[in-house]
Each structure stands twice: as C-alpha cells, then as structure tokens.
Design a protein around this motif. Sequence first.
Motif, short mmCIF file in Angstrom:
data_model
loop_
_atom_site.label_atom_id
_atom_site.label_comp_id
_atom_site.label_asym_id
_atom_site.label_seq_id
_atom_site.Cartn_x
_atom_site.Cartn_y
_atom_site.Cartn_z
N THR A 98 0.86 -1.18 0.00
CA THR A 98 0.00 0.00 0.00
C THR A 98 0.90 1.23 0.00
O THR A 98 2.09 1.15 0.32
CB THR A 98 -0.90 0.03 1.25
OG1 THR A 98 -0.07 0.10 2.42
CG2 THR A 98 -1.78 -1.22 1.30
N ARG A 99 0.33 2.36 -0.36
CA ARG A 99 1.12 3.59 -0.38
C ARG A 99 1.68 3.89 1.03
O ARG A 99 2.81 4.36 1.16
CB ARG A 99 0.27 4.77 -0.84
CG ARG A 99 -0.16 4.73 -2.29
CD ARG A 99 0.92 5.21 -3.25
NE ARG A 99 0.43 5.25 -4.61
CZ ARG A 99 -0.05 6.33 -5.21
NH1 ARG A 99 -0.11 7.46 -4.55
NH2 ARG A 99 -0.47 6.27 -6.46
N ASP A 100 0.89 3.61 2.04
CA ASP A 100 1.32 3.90 3.41
C ASP A 100 2.51 3.04 3.84
O ASP A 100 3.24 3.41 4.75
CB ASP A 100 0.17 3.67 4.40
CG ASP A 100 -0.96 4.67 4.19
OD1 ASP A 100 -0.70 5.75 3.61
OD2 ASP A 100 -2.10 4.37 4.59
N ALA A 101 2.66 1.88 3.18
CA ALA A 101 3.72 0.96 3.59
C ALA A 101 4.92 1.00 2.65
O ALA A 101 5.77 0.10 2.69
CB ALA A 101 3.16 -0.46 3.66
N GLU A 102 5.04 2.04 1.82
CA GLU A 102 6.13 2.08 0.83
C GLU A 102 7.50 2.10 1.50
O GLU A 102 8.41 1.36 1.10
CB GLU A 102 5.97 3.31 -0.08
CG GLU A 102 4.92 3.13 -1.15
CD GLU A 102 4.72 4.39 -1.98
OE1 GLU A 102 5.52 5.34 -1.83
OE2 GLU A 102 3.76 4.42 -2.76
N HIS A 104 -4.70 3.11 -2.14
CA HIS A 104 -3.63 3.17 -3.13
C HIS A 104 -2.69 1.98 -3.00
O HIS A 104 -2.36 1.57 -1.89
CB HIS A 104 -2.82 4.46 -2.95
CG HIS A 104 -3.62 5.70 -3.10
ND1 HIS A 104 -4.18 6.08 -4.29
CD2 HIS A 104 -3.95 6.66 -2.21
CE1 HIS A 104 -4.82 7.22 -4.13
NE2 HIS A 104 -4.71 7.59 -2.87
N PHE A 105 -2.25 1.47 -4.13
CA PHE A 105 -1.29 0.37 -4.14
C PHE A 105 -0.11 0.71 -5.03
O PHE A 105 -0.25 1.45 -6.02
CB PHE A 105 -1.95 -0.93 -4.62
CG PHE A 105 -2.96 -1.47 -3.66
CD1 PHE A 105 -2.60 -2.31 -2.63
CD2 PHE A 105 -4.31 -1.12 -3.79
CE1 PHE A 105 -3.54 -2.81 -1.74
CE2 PHE A 105 -5.25 -1.62 -2.92
CZ PHE A 105 -4.87 -2.46 -1.89
N SER A 106 1.03 0.17 -4.69
CA SER A 106 2.26 0.40 -5.45
C SER A 106 2.96 -0.94 -5.65
O SER A 106 2.68 -1.92 -4.96
CB SER A 106 3.19 1.37 -4.72
OG SER A 106 2.52 2.56 -4.39
N GLN A 107 3.90 -0.94 -6.59
CA GLN A 107 4.70 -2.14 -6.82
C GLN A 107 6.15 -1.74 -7.08
O GLN A 107 6.43 -0.94 -7.97
CB GLN A 107 4.17 -2.93 -8.02
CG GLN A 107 4.94 -4.24 -8.26
CD GLN A 107 4.44 -4.99 -9.47
OE1 GLN A 107 4.79 -4.65 -10.59
NE2 GLN A 107 3.60 -6.01 -9.24
N PHE A 108 7.05 -2.32 -6.30
CA PHE A 108 8.47 -2.15 -6.55
C PHE A 108 8.90 -3.16 -7.62
O PHE A 108 8.49 -4.32 -7.58
CB PHE A 108 9.29 -2.39 -5.28
CG PHE A 108 9.18 -1.28 -4.28
CD1 PHE A 108 9.96 -0.13 -4.41
CD2 PHE A 108 8.32 -1.37 -3.20
CE1 PHE A 108 9.86 0.90 -3.50
CE2 PHE A 108 8.21 -0.34 -2.28
CZ PHE A 108 8.99 0.80 -2.41
N GLN A 109 9.71 -2.69 -8.56
CA GLN A 109 10.26 -3.57 -9.61
C GLN A 109 11.77 -3.36 -9.68
O GLN A 109 12.23 -2.22 -9.80
CB GLN A 109 9.62 -3.27 -10.97
CG GLN A 109 8.14 -3.56 -11.05
CD GLN A 109 7.58 -3.37 -12.47
OE1 GLN A 109 8.33 -3.21 -13.43
NE2 GLN A 109 6.27 -3.38 -12.59
N ILE A 110 12.49 -4.46 -9.64
CA ILE A 110 13.96 -4.41 -9.70
C ILE A 110 14.42 -5.35 -10.80
O ILE A 110 14.17 -6.56 -10.75
CB ILE A 110 14.60 -4.82 -8.35
CG1 ILE A 110 14.07 -3.96 -7.21
CG2 ILE A 110 16.12 -4.75 -8.46
CD1 ILE A 110 12.96 -4.60 -6.42
#
Length: 269
Positions: free
Chosen positions: A217-221, A257-263
């Motif tokens: 979630t955005r809060d947990a970025e 809101h949701f986010s995704q880290f990509q590496i």
Amino acid sequence: MVNKKYFSIGEVSKLKNITIKALRYYHKMGLLIPAYINPDNGYRYYTINQFIYLDIIKICKQSNVSVKEIKALFAKADTNYLKLYLEQKKEEIHKEIKELEQLNKRINILKTAIQTSEDEIVKTGFNIQNFESRYILSSATQEGELNEIKSFDKLDKKLDEFAIQTFQYGLIYTCHNDKWKVSDVFRLITSHDYKLLKDTFNVSELPQGKYLTVNCTRDAESETFELVKEYLEKNSLMCNKIYLFYLVTDVFNQYNHFSQFQISLKSTP
C-alpha cells in the motif's frame, strides 16, 4: 399536374430516408422549395432533379454544417465552390477521424493499465516476473511529496505535447555510495513515442527480462522498501535503480492506493 415526374413529400421521405418534418423545415427555411405546391390543398411535390440537393444537404448536416451555411452554399450556386467546400469538409473529417482514433487508443491504454494493475495486485510477497521491453520518460526530482508533484507536473507538460498517456507512472530510486534516494519521477511511454523522443528528451528503456517485484500500500512504501533492500542483500542481488510503479486500481477510492516495486535482475539503465 398529374405527372409522374413529380414525387409527393411522402414518397420523397421514403425514397431519400428523410422525415417529412425535415422536408417541411427545409421548405420553411427556404433551403429546398418544392417544385410544385398544389394551390387547393397545399400538398408539396418534388422533382427527381431535386434529389441531388437532398444528398448534399445530408452530407453537409452529417458534417455539422448549419442550415444557414447550407442555404448560403445553395444561394452561391457555384459547383466549383461546392467542390472546394466539400474538399475542406473532407479534410476536417479526416482530422476528426485521427483524433477519434487517438481517443480510442487512449481509452484502450487506460483499460489495459487498470486490468494490468488488477492482475498484479493479487500477487503477494516477492515474485520473479518476466516483462517485455518498456520505455520511460523521466524527470529529475528531489525527495518529498511536493517536489515529486512539481516534477510530475513538469513531466506531464512534456508528455502532453509529445506522447500518449499510458497511465503507468512512478518513482525511480537510485543508489549512490550505498545510499538510496528518490532521484526521478517517470511515466511509461509507448515504443512509438520512444522512437520519436529518444534523441530529444530524457527517455530510457526498461530492458526485457526478469524483475523482482513486490506489492504494498502507499502507506507501507517506506517499510516495504527496507524489505526490498534486505532481500537484495540476503540474495546477493546487485542493482543501481529500483522502480516504484503506482498501480491503477480502485480509481475512485482515494484511500486505497497500491504500489509495486520492480527491480531488474539485469543491469538497468
């Protein structure tokens, strides 16, 4: 007057697929006056030679030409002028078609962005995913929400002028001297726009291949970013950039809101 060269208003309505009401309106406006009006009952009659005028009226009406303009066109009674006028309308229609095609493309892109995000959000924990080559337009920024908003605004002005909105965007974290910080904002662009912009603006390629991903979630970025760094260190994975994508899900819920880290598991640009 009983002569088959005349057609009643009802016959014209059926033959030319136009309402009687419209024919009466055109008469009232002086646009298309019947060839004969019965003085006893007021019935209107037209000749076959007038059918071409109805065809022209239809074309003009479908091209959003006003009755006033059509009347002026008929009053001019110049076939060469009519040809030039129709050519101009043709060019306007082609332009409108291109704009509608672009709009249709943007609608499909937005639908794809939402669907892709919804497919991603159901995944939990760390995952290894394969992605095709993607392209980004980026702009340098400083950390802090206000700075990022200003940088996105600058980026969007450039994007609106030159590229198609893909609705996929986010932040780039860059590592310098073992310290990570937000260095850029970015938006995905199409391969077509990449070819147009690669020699002009700050564009780069996210290469095809395997990517380590994790949602949050955005809060947990911030908390999730620390977990990403721990994962990289624990698994001896090296990279110099981490991409944070904002997922397009539950658009009308501003608190979800949701986010995704990509590496990239290959060297990234």
